[in-house]
Design an enzyme around this catalytic site. Structure first.
Site, short mmCIF file in Angstrom:
data_model
loop_
_atom_site.label_atom_id
_atom_site.label_comp_id
_atom_site.label_asym_id
_atom_site.label_seq_id
_atom_site.Cartn_x
_atom_site.Cartn_y
_atom_site.Cartn_z
N SER A 190 0.83 -1.19 0.00
CA SER A 190 0.00 0.00 0.00
C SER A 190 0.87 1.26 0.00
O SER A 190 1.65 1.47 -0.91
CB SER A 190 -0.96 -0.04 1.19
OG SER A 190 -1.97 0.93 1.07
N ASP A 207 -10.34 -3.68 -5.14
CA ASP A 207 -9.65 -2.59 -4.44
C ASP A 207 -9.76 -1.31 -5.26
O ASP A 207 -9.56 -1.32 -6.49
CB ASP A 207 -8.18 -2.99 -4.28
CG ASP A 207 -7.32 -1.98 -3.57
OD1 ASP A 207 -7.86 -0.99 -3.03
OD2 ASP A 207 -6.09 -2.20 -3.54
N HIS A 223 -8.38 -4.65 -0.67
CA HIS A 223 -7.10 -4.00 -0.42
C HIS A 223 -6.44 -4.62 0.83
O HIS A 223 -7.12 -4.95 1.80
CB HIS A 223 -7.31 -2.50 -0.19
CG HIS A 223 -6.03 -1.76 0.05
ND1 HIS A 223 -5.12 -1.51 -0.95
CD2 HIS A 223 -5.49 -1.24 1.18
CE1 HIS A 223 -4.10 -0.84 -0.47
NE2 HIS A 223 -4.30 -0.66 0.83
#
Length: 326
Positions: free
Chosen positions: A157, A252, A282
């Protein structure tokens, strides 16, 4: 949604990115209430504060050292996620210790500064300082225990965004000691311009509102026209970057920016292994590491670190391994 994630997603508490301090306190309370992960017995964890960032800040790192670490082994620099505003290096203890144990390499996890208290470029400079100190043998007795082999960088991320940004700056400065990038569901487009940001605006775990708030904390007014090192999607020239292993999560809001960055690297001549896992949220490898999709992604991650680190001769692989996992 992948059936293995339905129950997990349904019971996952909403995250408070509007108030990062409250979310950090919530995470700290949760971590204090649960048993710490069982780590491999051959791993020693050390904390080091010897690296100084550009403004003199001492960056804390966690080192994961196998007992059988060789003098010439590679090192993985791992950067945690959290939207640039939450998260700590120790939250990835299980993953970092597993990589160190399974591959017999050193892993360095970076506790970079967080926005909004420390907006861009503070966290980016912290990560860059650690990677360059490691390459220069840093003057730290702890770092001296690491191998002197290849350096691989990676994260999930926002951590993947920081890893990608560090790779860009090293490329721009003509520094070639990083030999691979591990980019899990990267958070790299501050303009929120890709279709998946609308398609999965209300996605599980992390949604479009979360993304907007996090970029505002990190970049403020710059988020609509960001510097490339803040938002790697803004970079137009991807030639000369190190090979990359990129994972996109199919359900996501960040899915399309991961795919776009990977495909643009390929077009620029970079060797990229791209996997898009359908119907997973995600952060899926961290949220539910025992699911089938997570096990596949993490197994491939280990192989990518092995290959980028030069641990053994790897058979030639196609430039694009998979756009969709069955």
């Amino acid at each position: 949604m992948d059936a293995e994630f339905e129950g997990i997603v349904a019971n996952f508490p909403p995250l408070q990115f509007d108030d990062p301090a409250a979310q950090r306190a919530s995470f700290a309370e949760l971590h204090a209430s649960i048993e710490p992960p069982r780590l491999p017995g051959n791993i020693e964890i050390l904390v080091d504060r010897s690296v100084r960032s550009v403004d003199g800040h001492h960056v804390e790192t966690r080192l994961y050292l196998p007992t059988d670490l060789s003098a010439h082994s590679p090192t993985l620099v791992w950067i945690h996620g959290g939207g640039y505003v939450v998260g700590t290096a120790d939250e990835d203890d299980s993953l970092c210790a597993r990589i160190a144990s399974d591959l017999g390499i050193g892993v360095v996890s970076v506790d970079y500064r967080l926005a909004p208290e420390h907006p861009y470029p503070a966290g980016f400079e912290d990560c860059y300082a650690v990677v360059t100190a490691l390459a220069a043998a840093g003057g730290s007795a702890q770092f001296d225990r690491l191998g002197d082999g290849n350096i691989v960088i990676g994260g999930g991320s926002a951590g993947a965004g920081l890893a990608a940004a560090v790779a860009l700056r090293l490329r721009d400065e003509g520094l070639t000691f990083v030999t691979g990038q591990i980019l899990l569901y990267p958070f790299i487009d501050s303009t929120l311009g890709f279709d998946s940001m609308r398609r999965y605006a209300d996605g599980a775990i992390f949604n479009a509102h979360d993304a907007e708030v996090c970029w505002q904390h990190y970049l403020g007014a710059e988020r609509s026209a960001p510097p490339a090192y803040a938002s790697p999607s803004a970079t137009t020239n991807l030639v000369g970057l190190p090979p990359a292993y990129v994972v996109a999560a199919g359900a996501d809001c960040l899915h399309d920016e991961a795919i776009d960055y990977a495909l643009r690297m390929i077009r620029a001549g970079v060797s990229v292994e791209l996997h898009s896992f359908p119907d997973v949220p995600h952060g899926f490898t961290g949220v539910a590491p025992r699911t089938s999709a997570s096990k596949r992604a993490l197994s491939d991650l280990l192989e990518a670190v092995r290959r980028f680190g030069g641990l053994r001769e790897a058979a030639p692989k196609p430039v694009l391994v998979a756009v969709s996992e069955e």
